[in-house]
Design a protein around this motif. Structure first.
Motif, PDB file in Angstrom:
ATOM      1  N   THR A   1       3.779   9.720  -8.203  1.00 44.11           N
ATOM      2  CA  THR A   1       4.795  10.449  -8.298  1.00 44.11           C
ATOM      3  C   THR A   1       4.351   9.638  -9.604  1.00 44.11           C
ATOM      4  O   THR A   1       5.731  10.357 -10.889  1.00 44.11           O
ATOM      5  N   ALA A   2       3.668   9.715 -10.511  1.00 48.54           N
ATOM      6  CA  ALA A   2       2.903   8.681 -11.676  1.00 48.54           C
ATOM      7  C   ALA A   2       2.822  10.004 -12.530  1.00 48.54           C
ATOM      8  O   ALA A   2       2.186  10.459 -13.746  1.00 48.54           O
ATOM      9  N   GLY A   3       2.463  12.027 -12.119  1.00 49.52           N
ATOM     10  CA  GLY A   3       2.332  12.775 -12.415  1.00 49.52           C
ATOM     11  C   GLY A   3       1.249  13.325 -12.299  1.00 49.52           C
ATOM     12  O   GLY A   3       0.468  13.065 -11.772  1.00 49.52           O
ATOM     13  N   PRO A   4       0.404  14.598 -13.497  1.00 49.21           N
ATOM     14  CA  PRO A   4      -1.104  14.836 -13.207  1.00 49.21           C
ATOM     15  C   PRO A   4      -2.142  13.726 -13.422  1.00 49.21           C
ATOM     16  O   PRO A   4      -1.635  12.262 -14.043  1.00 49.21           O
ATOM     17  N   GLN A   5      -2.945  13.307 -12.152  1.00 45.60           N
ATOM     18  CA  GLN A   5      -4.026  12.425 -12.616  1.00 45.60           C
ATOM     19  C   GLN A   5      -5.359  13.002 -13.718  1.00 45.60           C
ATOM     20  O   GLN A   5      -4.856  13.905 -14.033  1.00 45.60           O
TER      21      GLN A   5
ATOM     22  N   GLY B   1       0.176  -1.179   0.066  1.00 47.99           N
ATOM     23  CA  GLY B   1      -0.325  -0.189  -0.002  1.00 47.99           C
ATOM     24  C   GLY B   1       0.924   1.194  -0.204  1.00 47.99           C
ATOM     25  O   GLY B   1       0.458   2.257  -0.124  1.00 47.99           O
ATOM     26  N   VAL B   2       1.523   1.249   0.735  1.00 48.91           N
ATOM     27  CA  VAL B   2       2.391   2.391   1.314  1.00 48.91           C
ATOM     28  C   VAL B   2       3.581   2.636  -0.522  1.00 48.91           C
ATOM     29  O   VAL B   2       3.524   3.743  -1.463  1.00 48.91           O
ATOM     30  N   TRP B   3       4.005   1.321  -1.123  1.00 46.56           N
ATOM     31  CA  TRP B   3       4.511   1.994  -2.325  1.00 46.56           C
ATOM     32  C   TRP B   3       3.529   2.344  -3.709  1.00 46.56           C
ATOM     33  O   TRP B   3       3.513   3.026  -4.292  1.00 46.56           O
ATOM     34  N   HIS B   4       2.752   1.830  -3.330  1.00 41.13           N
ATOM     35  CA  HIS B   4       1.312   2.249  -4.480  1.00 41.13           C
ATOM     36  C   HIS B   4       0.980   3.375  -4.118  1.00 41.13           C
ATOM     37  O   HIS B   4       0.646   4.395  -5.132  1.00 41.13           O
ATOM     38  N   ARG B   5       0.948   4.314  -3.348  1.00 40.77           N
ATOM     39  CA  ARG B   5       0.855   4.995  -3.047  1.00 40.77           C
ATOM     40  C   ARG B   5       2.116   6.186  -3.534  1.00 40.77           C
ATOM     41  O   ARG B   5       1.663   7.223  -3.628  1.00 40.77           O
ATOM     42  N   ILE B   6       3.087   5.832  -3.237  1.00 40.15           N
ATOM     43  CA  ILE B   6       4.284   6.854  -3.563  1.00 40.15           C
ATOM     44  C   ILE B   6       4.348   6.620  -4.935  1.00 40.15           C
ATOM     45  O   ILE B   6       4.253   7.092  -5.591  1.00 40.15           O
TER      46      ILE B   6
END
Length: 93
Positions: free
Chosen positions: A35-39, A26-31
């Motif tokens: 950092t993926a950019g704009p939603q 869950g932590v890595w998914h949120r990170i």
């Protein structure tokens, strides 16, 4: 925010707290999502907001226009006299 005293305090607190298996995932998914950019833009959410604002504007406009048509309150005696007076009403030809 580098605070070595606070870091030392956290390190000395120690203690093994059991975490669920999905915690790290869950932590890595949120990170990753941060950092993926704009939603992506979802037009359906915009349409919901636009519809709600439009409906609210229509209700406010209706209330405002409704108050424009309310006649002034008259004295009960004057209103009665005008209702029975043959001279108070204009007769159409």
């Amino acid at each position: 925010m580098n605070d070595s005293k606070f870091d030392d305090l956290l390190k000395s607190a120690g203690g093994d707290v059991p975490l669920p298996d999905s915690f790290n995932q869950g932590v890595w998914h949120r990170i990753e999502s941060a950092t993926a950019g704009p939603q992506p833009f979802y037009p359906s959410s915009f349409l919901r907001w636009a519809t709600a604002l439009g409906m609210a504007a229509m209700v406010v406009a209706g209330l405002w226009l409704g108050t424009l048509g309310i006649p002034e309150a008259k004295d009960a005696r004057t209103a009665y006299a005008q209702s029975i007076s043959p001279f108070a009403h204009a007769h159409g030809k």
